[in-house]
Every structure is written in structure tokens, then in C-alpha cells.
Design an enzyme around this catalytic site. Structure first.
Site, PDB file in Angstrom:
ATOM      1  N   ARG A  95       0.842  -1.182   0.000  1.00  0.00           N
ATOM      2  CA  ARG A  95       0.000   0.000   0.000  1.00  0.00           C
ATOM      3  C   ARG A  95       0.885   1.242   0.000  1.00  0.00           C
ATOM      4  O   ARG A  95       1.867   1.314   0.739  1.00  0.00           O
ATOM      5  CB  ARG A  95      -0.915   0.025   1.235  1.00  0.00           C
ATOM      6  CG  ARG A  95      -1.983  -1.062   1.249  1.00  0.00           C
ATOM      7  CD  ARG A  95      -3.067  -0.783   0.223  1.00  0.00           C
ATOM      8  NE  ARG A  95      -4.165  -1.756   0.297  1.00  0.00           N
ATOM      9  CZ  ARG A  95      -4.283  -2.812  -0.481  1.00  0.00           C
ATOM     10  NH1 ARG A  95      -3.333  -3.068  -1.380  1.00  0.00           N
ATOM     11  NH2 ARG A  95      -5.316  -3.631  -0.367  1.00  0.00           N
ATOM     12  N   GLU A 117      -2.745   7.311  -7.498  1.00  0.00           N
ATOM     13  CA  GLU A 117      -2.634   6.212  -8.443  1.00  0.00           C
ATOM     14  C   GLU A 117      -3.731   6.356  -9.494  1.00  0.00           C
ATOM     15  O   GLU A 117      -4.910   6.347  -9.140  1.00  0.00           O
ATOM     16  CB  GLU A 117      -2.764   4.878  -7.702  1.00  0.00           C
ATOM     17  CG  GLU A 117      -2.380   3.674  -8.530  1.00  0.00           C
ATOM     18  CD  GLU A 117      -2.369   2.404  -7.693  1.00  0.00           C
ATOM     19  OE1 GLU A 117      -1.344   2.123  -7.040  1.00  0.00           O
ATOM     20  OE2 GLU A 117      -3.413   1.719  -7.689  1.00  0.00           O
ATOM     21  N   HIS A 132       0.201  -0.978 -10.761  1.00  0.00           N
ATOM     22  CA  HIS A 132      -0.550  -1.865  -9.863  1.00  0.00           C
ATOM     23  C   HIS A 132      -0.843  -3.204 -10.558  1.00  0.00           C
ATOM     24  O   HIS A 132      -1.983  -3.668 -10.601  1.00  0.00           O
ATOM     25  CB  HIS A 132      -1.854  -1.193  -9.430  1.00  0.00           C
ATOM     26  CG  HIS A 132      -2.331  -1.652  -8.078  1.00  0.00           C
ATOM     27  ND1 HIS A 132      -2.796  -0.799  -7.116  1.00  0.00           N
ATOM     28  CD2 HIS A 132      -2.404  -2.894  -7.524  1.00  0.00           C
ATOM     29  CE1 HIS A 132      -3.166  -1.480  -6.037  1.00  0.00           C
ATOM     30  NE2 HIS A 132      -2.925  -2.758  -6.262  1.00  0.00           N
TER      31      HIS A 132
END
Length: 329
Positions: A240, A268, A287
Site C-alpha cells: 500500500r 494512483e 498496480h
């Protein structure tokens, strides 16, 4: 058959479930398919006893629970359910499972790949190789290159962290781990040495983050911890973004002292003009460590297994328990 619904992004079911997997679901469930609560009639909500959820699904809040009086189980095809389910789900005794076990496998594999590349100084060597044909200069310019006898620090003995430990221990790395909840017997079984946070950063030339984001862990890696890392060290984050003071990391990266592999960032995605996108000693990926493409079938297979266990009256293989939520990603 049990009245149930798929509640997820419209394109997701075909990616999650093979024809055989979908046939197994159809044998057990009378399935509706919803992408939002607006797709479901009040009557359909009232009779639904099981939800199979996935990425892109709307939150199951108090109002939705009131409209689902017969709901007995939520089978999530993704990893984390923290932002998906209201605490009232557990308070009502509804069974919750996730596919976090299946999703941990590609994250661990990605992490191990990045650790191996970091140990070989691939980012720095590739950047220099763009401007020279002298391969020997590249090799001699990094005397600490190589993965033999390298120390790797794992921040968190999560599901992913444990898989990474198992993979790296078989490759001969010296492994340090910081996790106040890790039992000493577990540490021995994992092949890691439990150490304090400062020692982890001071001794490990590669540190990989695997802690959940909680009130206690938010921002736990800051300027002081990064300053302890040896020159030439690499930070890997597949967990995270909030675990890390990104501005403090940027200072170290701009100096050239450290490198980083970041699969999670804040925000993000990063803006196209963000400096992390431009630095040669940083690899930013979108990601992608978690399940992608063909790997999604693993998530679907685990969800089908959980549906079968529920219908058969067996206990869940991977329950998400209310008391464990503070320690989960």
C-alpha cells in the site's frame, strides 16, 4: 438452487470463470448478474441469499443490507473487502470469504522477480547501457552486484510476505523480517530473523513492504528509516502506498543513493509529469503485481470452491473474520 447474484464489473465474470467454473456455479446457484444496485429489482434483492462480488462492485452498506434480508454469504473474488463491506455485514452473521490466497501468489512472484532484478542492479545497469557499448565497464562499476549472500528485509509477515520469504529462502538469501505479530516459531519456519524496524533498514540492501495499511502502519517508512538503508539499496513496494512517505523517498531517489520499485503510488496513477516517472533509478508499474489476465482464473476458482463449501454446509477455506480486519490489507 440457491438464489444468488454476481455483483461486479460487466467484463469480469468471463475473465474470472472458465466454462467449467461457470458450469459449477450454475449447477449450484440461480444466478443474476448485476453491475450496480440499480440492476436489481426489490424482489430480486429480497430473495438473494449469496453474493459473488468482484472488482467494480458497489459497496454493500446498511441500506443494501436492509434490502437483502435473506443474504447469508458474500464470496469476494478479489483480495481486500475493507472498502466493500459495511461492518454490519459481520454483525449480522453473514459469512464472508475472499480470494486473497489466490491473489497473493502473483504478488509474491512479482516481488521475487523485482528483488532478483534489484540484486543484479538492473535499473542502474540498463540506464547506463543506453549510453555505452562497454559491457565490462558496466559490470566492474557495480562491485556489490549479485544476489549471493544478499540480505533482504521483509516489512510484514502477511500472506504475501510469507510467500516471498518461502521463495527467497530457497534461493539462499539472508532474510530479516519486522512484524510485531509474527510468532517466533513462525519466524523459524519461514527462515527469517525477526528484527526491529531500524535494524531491518540498516542491514538489508533490499527492503520489500508487505504490511497492511492501518492506523499503526500508515507512514511507518519515512525519512529516518530510508536514511538507514545502505547506499545502493532498493525499496520495493507492492503493498500500500500509504505505508511510505513518498516525498521522503523522492528525496533519496533524486540523490541517487537509493533505487525503488513501486507498484503502488499516491496518487494512483501518478500524473504524467510526476518526477517518479522520470528518474532512471525508479521503476513504477501500474498496480500489476496482483492477478492479471490469465491469473484471474485462480481467483475465480477459489471463489467457486467457497461457493461449493457454503452450499454443502462446510466451513469456509478462507473466511474474512471481523476481528482480523484491522490486520488485513
Amino acid at each position: 438452487m440457491l438464489p444468488a447474484a454476481l455483483l461486479m464489473r460487466a467484463d469480469l465474470p468471463d475473465q474470472l470463470f472458465s466454462p467449467a467454473g461457470r458450469a459449477r456455479l450454475d449447477h449450484l446457484l440461480t444466478l443474476a448478474t448485476w453491475t450496480s444496485w440499480a440492476d436489481a429489482s426489490p424482489a430480486a434483492l429480497r430473495r438473494t441469499e449469496l453474493l459473488v462480488t468482484g472488482w467494480g462492485c458497489p459497496r454493500v452498506g446498511a441500506a443494501e443490507l436492509a434490502a437483502l434480508p435473506r443474504l447469508r454469504a458474500v464470496v469476494h473474488t478479489g483480495g481486500s473487502v475493507k472498502d466493500l463491506l459495511d461492518p454490519a455485514v459481520w454483525a449480522r452473521g453473514i459469512r464472508v470469504t475472499s480470494s486473497a490466497r489466490a491473489n497473493a501468489v502473483p504478488v509474491a512472484d512479482y516481488t521475487v522477480a523485482m528483488v532478483l532484478l534489484a540484486g543484479k542492479n538492473v535499473l542502474a545497469a540498463a540506464a547506463r547501457y543506453r549510453h555505452t557499448l562497454d559491457r565490462r565497464a558496466l559490470l566492474t562499476g557495480y562491485p556489490e552486484t549479485g544476489n549471493a549472500d544478499r540480505t533482504v528485509g521483509l516489512l510484514g509477515a502477511s500472506r504475501v510476505g510469507r510467500l516471498v520469504a518461502a521463495r527467497l529462502s530457497g534461493l539462499g538469501f539472508r532474510l530479516l523480517c519486522h512484524d510485531p505479530h509474527l510468532d517466533p516459531d513462525d519466524a523459524r519456519r519461514l527462515g527469517v530473523r525477526q528484527v526491529g524496524l531500524d535494524r531491518l533498514f540498516a542491514e538489508a540492501s533490499i527492503v520489500s513492504l508487505h504490511a497492511p495499511l492501518t492506523a499503526d502502519t500508515a507512514g511507518m517508512v519515512g525519512a529516518a528509516e530510508l536514511a538507514l538503508m545502505p547506499d545502493g539499496g532498493t525499496l520495493v513496494n507492492t503493498a500500500r502506498a500509504g505505508l511510505l512517505d513518498q516525498d521522503a523517498l523522492l528525496v533519496e531517489l533524486r540523490s541517487g543513493r537509493l533505487s525503488a520499485v513501486l507498484d503502488v503510488t499516491d496518487p494512483e496513477p501518478l500524473p504524467l509529469d510526476h518526477p517518479l516517472r522520470e528518474l532512471p533509478n525508479v521503476l513504477v508499474t501500474p498496480h500489476v503485481a496482483g492477478a492479471q489476465g490469465t491469473e484471474l482464473r485462480r481467483l475465480g476458482d477459489q471463489a467457486v470452491e467457497e461457493v461449493e463449501r457454503f452450499v454443502d454446509g462446510r466451513p469456509p477455506a478462507d473466511p474474512v473474520l471481523a476481528e482480523r480486519l484491522p490486520f488485513l490489507a
